[in-house]
Enzyme design. Structure first.
Site: not given
Length: 255
Positions: A56, A58, A60-61, A114, A133, A171
């Site tokens: 996805h 975001h 942080d990915h 998400h 996530d 995570h």
């Protein structure tokens, strides 16, 4: 197959996952929170990265994707519907697609909730599902874009995979998720025992992922919405599974 999968801690609590198949010389990385630790792991093992798979959009990915691609020449795969907010894709995929990398057959699973364009990757030969996530240890991702109904459908889809599937999520949230799970199903002895194991592992600085799907099915309240004990705790004995899920998710948001 004899694929090796390694966990690479990134940022504060993210994981990148690298799968290496020595026979076909395919090495893929699922999500890239940070390029540097991934490159260090590849270099130490003498592996050449061939592919990057994104779950996805975001930051942080994906924020390490461009640097990792520049350093390795790896091809990037991601959801076609999210191409406008992902790094440049070499392969665009849709839920329900499958593609091959060397000897690996990879299935693309729809996983919204998400985010709306979230996907997961299932590799049957490796008994591995990379869930980003969506499904997490004891939990699931927060609903930033999708609805509770969409996430429940996602979890139902993932729950239907073989029980021996290992879940590789994005995570290290197991400790807080376990503590929350105990508030939803305090009388589950399997959950209580696993929560103690997680407490000990994290106290020792040890990771808690991946985890067997069968373990999640016996301890993750988000997968156990039909359990009478959970419904009694929530005061929702006759609600639909989606409604019970929505209540658990709302409680987790407040936890």
């Amino acid at each position: 197959m004899a694929a090796e999968i390694i966990r690479i801690p990134c940022l504060q609590d993210n994981y990148a996952w690298v799968l290496h198949d020595a026979e076909s010389r395919i090495t893929l990385c699922v999500d890239v929170p940070d390029a540097d630790p991934v490159l260090a792991a590849l270099t130490s093992r003498g592996w050449l990265l061939t592919d990057i798979l994104l779950t996805h959009h975001h930051d942080d990915h994906i924020q390490g994707v461009e640097a990792l691609k520049a350093a390795t020449g790896a091809k990037v795969t991601g959801a076609a519907t999210d191409a406008h907010r992902l790094p440049a894709l070499d392969r665009s995929v849709q839920p329900g697609d499958s593609f091959t990398l060397g000897a690996l057959s990879i299935e693309v699973l729809d996983a919204p909730g998400h985010t709306l364009g979230h996907i997961a990757y299932y590799i049957p030969a490796a008994k591995a599902a990379f869930t980003g996530d969506s499904l997490m240890a004891f939990g699931c991702g927060r609903l930033f874009e999708g609805t509770a109904a969409q996430m429940w459908q996602t979890l139902s889809r993932l729950k239907a995979l073989p029980g021996e599937t290992l879940i590789y999520s994005g995570h290290e949230y197991s400790l807080s998720n376990a503590r929350f799970a105990l508030t939803i199903e305090p009388s589950n002895p399997t959950l209580a025992a696993r929560a103690r194991e997680i407490e000990a592992a994290r106290a020792a600085g040890e990771p808690t992922l991946p985890v067997l799907l069968s373990t999640e099915c016996s301890t993750n309240p988000f997968l156990r919405v039909s359990e009478p004990a959970i419904r009694a705790t929530l005061g929702l004995p006759s609600a639909s599974d989606a409604e019970v899920f929505a209540e658990i998710r709302a409680r987790k948001d407040r936890f």
